[in-house]
Design a protein around this motif. Structure first.
Motif, PDB file in Angstrom:
ATOM      1  N   VAL A   1       0.831  -1.202   0.000  1.00  6.03           N
ATOM      2  CA  VAL A   1       0.000   0.000   0.000  1.00  6.03           C
ATOM      3  C   VAL A   1       0.868   1.255   0.000  1.00  6.03           C
TER       4      VAL A   1
ATOM      5  N   TYR B   1       2.223   1.848  -3.426  1.00  9.03           N
ATOM      6  CA  TYR B   1       1.196   2.451  -4.287  1.00  9.03           C
ATOM      7  C   TYR B   1       1.053   3.938  -3.986  1.00  9.03           C
ATOM      8  N   ASP B   2       1.122   4.302  -2.714  1.00  9.07           N
ATOM      9  CA  ASP B   2       1.048   5.711  -2.319  1.00  9.07           C
ATOM     10  C   ASP B   2       2.191   6.505  -2.942  1.00  9.07           C
TER      11      ASP B   2
ATOM     12  N   TYR C   1       3.820   5.684  -5.637  1.00  6.86           N
ATOM     13  CA  TYR C   1       3.580   5.696  -7.088  1.00  6.86           C
ATOM     14  C   TYR C   1       2.654   6.845  -7.470  1.00  6.86           C
TER      15      TYR C   1
ATOM     16  N   CYS D   1       3.074  -6.056  -6.776  1.00  7.82           N
ATOM     17  CA  CYS D   1       2.543  -4.682  -6.795  1.00  7.82           C
ATOM     18  C   CYS D   1       3.630  -3.666  -6.468  1.00  7.82           C
TER      19      CYS D   1
ATOM     20  N   SER E   1       4.955  -0.827  -9.043  1.00 10.07           N
ATOM     21  CA  SER E   1       4.935   0.575  -8.608  1.00 10.07           C
ATOM     22  C   SER E   1       6.296   1.223  -8.817  1.00 10.07           C
TER      23      SER E   1
END
Length: 312
Positions: free
Chosen positions: A117, A120-121, A123, A213, A217
């Protein structure tokens, strides 16, 4: 035997890291210091983020959750090690062992999910900076964390129930300092193929998906950063990810190698890797993030500076 637990073992013995008295004393002191540093460091991170309005952003929201998980992760194993040393006892009940295993799975999965997570933040922040506030909303952040807790809890429950159905007939000694899946499987006198199959399939998906993931990213992040014309701009962008990358390398470097082939590891290598991700990594995370993050260092320094000024 069916699907019921025919175990005649009501109590298990955790042999710990060493049987030598002098080494046990040293390890007790080492574990105590690392645990105190882990709890203090992570609680300071949580306190700094909670009290400083400048840090009320998605990145620090996820970091505070990671710090909370790290405190819980370390607290699942280390206090039992310390208590066993003080009480001169190596015993843990069978139900207590399964409970410890359940929470270990939950917090290991949560570390895994939160790192994904956070990737992703980063990214969104680097590749779509103009849309960051509209994409990383409070609702999405809360949903990502709650969803991670739900999946982690269900995954841990699956492996705990599969372990509970096994038989443990004679040998009740675990050559480990906590109740982990791999040493428990080696201790069982019943067929463990289903358990190992679930580790290599469902368990692998749980571990690999967040890791993939993270890789995706950072591929996008690297591509975006390389398009930045100024060297200073590139360095600033990469520096915001350096702490996260260090924690990712430390976490995945041990946990993936430990669980991808549960039948082929020695007890010594298992314990060394397990100690890395359950004790050492949670202790190092606050240092990695605070030393590499100027905003967090300022937030940690501010309460002490205000207290000093008030005494002048």
């Amino acid at each position: 035997m069916g699907g019921t637990n025919q175990s005649s073992v009501s109590e298990l013995l955790l042999l710990g890291l060493s049987r030598q008295p002098q080494q046990q004393q040293l390890l007790f002191l080492l574990f105590l210091i690392m645990y105190l540093v882990t709890v203090l460091g992570n609680l300071l991170i949580i306190l700094a983020i909670g009290t400083d309005s400048h840090l009320h952003t998605p990145m620090y929201f996820f970091l505070s959750n990671l710090s909370f998980v790290d405190v819980c992760f370390s607290s699942t194993t280390v206090p039992k090690v310390l208590a066993n040393h003080i009480l001169r006892s190596q015993a843990i009940s069978f139900s207590g062992c399964l409970t410890q295993m359940y929470f270990l799975c939950v917090f290991a999965d949560m570390d895994n999910f939160l790192l994904a997570v956070m990737a992703y933040d980063r990214y969104v922040a680097i590749c779509h900076p103009l849309h960051y506030t509209t994409k990383m909303t409070h609702q999405l952040c809360a949903l990502l964390v709650v969803g991670s807790w739900v999946v982690a809890s269900l995954n841990a429950l699956l492996h705990t129930l599969l372990m509970a159905r096994l038989s443990f007939c004679a040998d009740n000694t675990i050559p480990h300092f906590f109740c982990d899946i791999t040493p428990l499987l080696k201790l069982s006198c019943s067929d463990t193929h289903l358990n190992e199959l679930m580790i290599l399939t469902e368990g692998a998906v749980i571990m690999v998906t967040p890791f993939v993931c993270i890789l995706i990213s950072y591929i996008h992040i690297t591509s975006a950063v390389l398009r930045v014309s100024s060297t200073q701009g590139r360095w600033r962008a990469f520096s915001t990810c350096s702490s996260h990358l260090a924690v990712v390398g430390l976490f995945y470097g041990t946990i993936i190698s430990l669980y991808f082939n549960p039948s082929s590891h020695s007890a010594g290598s298992d314990m060394a890797a397990a100690m890395m991700y359950t004790v050492v990594t949670p202790m190092l995370n606050p240092f990695i993030y605070s030393l590499r993050n100027r905003d967090l260092k300022e937030a940690l320094r501010r309460p002490f500076a205000m207290k000093y000024l008030s005494t002048q």
